[in-house]
Design an enzyme around this catalytic site. Structure first.
Site, PDB file in Angstrom:
ATOM      1  N   THR A 177      35.526  31.738  47.747  1.00 33.66           N
ATOM      2  CA  THR A 177      36.969  31.459  47.849  1.00 33.66           C
ATOM      3  C   THR A 177      37.697  32.368  48.857  1.00 33.66           C
ATOM      4  OG1 THR A 177      37.233  32.890  45.918  1.00 33.66           O
ATOM      5  CG2 THR A 177      37.150  30.529  45.504  1.00 33.66           C
TER       6      THR A 177
ATOM      7  N   TYR B   1      45.340  63.264  52.511  1.00 32.12           N
ATOM      8  CA  TYR B   1      45.645  61.984  53.168  1.00 32.12           C
ATOM      9  C   TYR B   1      44.568  61.630  54.182  1.00 32.12           C
ATOM     10  CZ  TYR B   1      48.140  58.158  55.300  1.00 32.12           C
ATOM     11  OH  TYR B   1      48.480  56.911  55.743  1.00 32.12           O
TER      12      TYR B   1
ATOM     13  N   ARG C 138      34.751  27.103  37.890  1.00 34.61           N
ATOM     14  CA  ARG C 138      34.254  27.143  39.268  1.00 34.61           C
ATOM     15  C   ARG C 138      33.880  25.708  39.627  1.00 34.61           C
ATOM     16  NH1 ARG C 138      35.182  32.321  41.810  1.00 34.61           N
ATOM     17  NH2 ARG C 138      37.152  31.294  41.540  1.00 34.61           N
TER      18      ARG C 138
END
Ligand SMILES: *Cc1c(COP(=O)(O)O)cnc(C)c1O
Length: 473
Positions: free
Chosen positions: A139, A86, A396
């Site tokens: 974007t 972790y 686009r």
């Protein structure tokens, strides 16, 4: 033996021999061939939005180069070395070292992908009412800047908005525009310059080394930082090596580090240049900014030594960083994109020139001059290409540009494009031939094609989920 050299646009001696792939294929992934009836059903179900197609219905998938690269055998082997601790995973330190080595920044914060890093940098440094100048919007980048209270202002050179301009560095910042903006809003309201390598929305167009140097000088006068969208920066420096005097013999890796040295940090979508299927990072030199971002990453992404990635993802990414800056790799990568572009140019199909780094951009305004921009010509073009041969591309244009937050009206970008994005190390030259032939077929049928109406529009990043229906005569 004679070796055929294919003549190139822009007078380049960029023959086939020099871009042949520096790899061979060890494993294949079968793809389904679709029938016309399959495709007609699928595009209606998808509301004429290629983002809403199922990939099983797609033959050649040129939607994006994001996360679609083929990993190398070394990267796959790296997955087995995942240290899934972790905290403090071995693979994080390998990743941190690779970023420091090749990009040169001091502090690294891992994120699940590029927009995670955009979120962190935007929240860490933008205040309500700030202005963020940049070389054309992207974007997700602009949305995060807006959500943090800022306003993005485009200061790219005018040539970037002209799809037929052959300017070699259409990604450059116009320093006069920037100066005027600084005079108007005041340097204290500009937290940073948002500088992107190979500007996506302009057609994958590069920034020159001279431009970033001059930008650094201007920013130093006002104490303004420069943060780099490094997503396709390795591709950007290929163009510097090819086009900018004095750099022809300098390796990609050296150029990359020099370019980054004129900036204060970067965010990265590792799903592009770095040849992995998921991942990203933020890296900065300023300790205070790092401290904020490292604290915030634990809220939104994960602990600061994994940021949403598994240990194995970080290992594959560390290896991908190194592979991405090899000169042979980049020559083949951009050579393939250019091969497709040259076929279309030979057939006089309107595309954005010069051909950029990661994609071919079809100029929908010139292909469908009879379809007004509020009837979404590029969206229609992408749907037609799919219907013809199962090739998936992306709009686009006006759909991607969204609405102005103030007026609520569509933003009408000068460029109304369809992007054919080439995944790295995935498709062959024959796939490029099939693609070019499909575009030609659509082009020949252009006069019969009509526009679309939008029948569903989501609030954010509408291009991903909007639905359309064809207009009749
Ligand atoms: C893809 C992309 C991003 C966002 O990254 P994700 O990994 O998709 O979140 C940002 N900037 C540019 C230029 C991109 O192409």
């Amino acid at each position: 033996m004679t070796i055929e050299v294919i003549p190139q646009t822009m007078g380049q001696q960029f023959g086939r021999r020099s871009w042949a792939e520096p790899w061979k294929i060890k494993m294949v992934e079968p793809i389904r061939m679709t029938s016309q009836a399959d495709r007609e059903r699928a595009i209606v179900e998808a509301g004429y939005n290629t983002f809403l197609l199922r990939s099983v219905d797609v033959y050649i998938d040129l939607l994006t180069d994001s996360g679609t690269s083929a990993m190398s055998d070394r990267q796959w082997a790296g997955l087995m070395l995942g240290d899934e601790a972790y905290a403090g995973s071995v693979n994080f330190y390998r990743l941190e070292e690779a970023i420091r080595n090749y990009y040169g920044y001091k502090h690294v914060v891992p994120t699940h992908q590029g927009r995670g890093a955009e979120h962190l940098i935007s929240q860490a440094v933008i205040k309500q009412g700030d202005t963020i100048p940049g070389n054309m919007y992207f974007t997700t980048t602009r949305l995060h800047q807006e959500l943090a209270g800022g306003t993005f202002v485009d200061v790219i050179i005018d040539e970037a908005h002209d799809p037929s301009s052959e300017h070699p560095f259409k990604g450059n910042i116009d320093l006069d525009k920037l100066q005027t903006l600084i005079d108007r809003v005041g340097a204290e309201h500009i937290p940073y310059i948002s500088l992107a390598g190979t500007v996506n929305m302009a057609g994958g167009q590069p920034v020159s080394m001279a431009n970033v140097k001059a930008l650094r000088q201007l920013c130093d006068r006002y104490g303004i930082r420069i943060y780099l969208d490094a997503t396709r920066m390795a591709e950007n420096v290929f163009f510097i090596q090819e086009r900018e005097p004095g750099y022809a013999d300098v390796p990609i890796a050296t150029l990359l580090k020099e370019f980054c040295s004129y900036t204060d940090g970067a965010w990265m979508s590792a799903k592009k240049d770095h040849l992995v299927n998921i991942g990203g990072w933020l890296a900065v030199n300023d300790h205070e900014v790092f401290d904020k971002a490292r604290n915030m990453v634990v809220i939104y992404e994960g602990l600061h030594t994994y940021g949403g990635m598994a240990g194995r993802d970080m290992e594959a990414l560390a290896i991908g960083i190194e592979e991405a800056v090899q000169d042979d790799h980049m020559r083949a990568r951009i050579g393939q994109v250019r091969y497709l572009g040259d076929l279309l140019i030979d057939w006089e199909i309107p595309i954005v020139c010069p051909v950029g780094g990661h994609a071919i951009f079809l100029d929908a305004k010139r292909i469908y001059p009879h379809i007004p921009q509020d009837q979404f010509p590029a969206q229609r073009l992408a749907a037609e290409l799919y219907l013809d041969s199962g090739i998936r591309s992306m709009e686009r244009g006006v759909v991607s540009a969204g609405r102005d937050p103030e007026s609520g009206e569509h933003r009408y970008p000068a460029l109304e494009l369809v992007r054919l994005t080439i995944p790295r190390r995935v498709y062959t030259q024959a796939h490029m031939d099939v693609t070019a032939e499909a575009v030609k077929a659509i082009y020949d049928d252009r006069e019969r094609t009509r526009g679309l109406e939008m029948v569903y529009e989501p609030e954010y990043l509408r291009f991903f989920q909007a639905r359309f229906a064809p207009l009749k005569d």
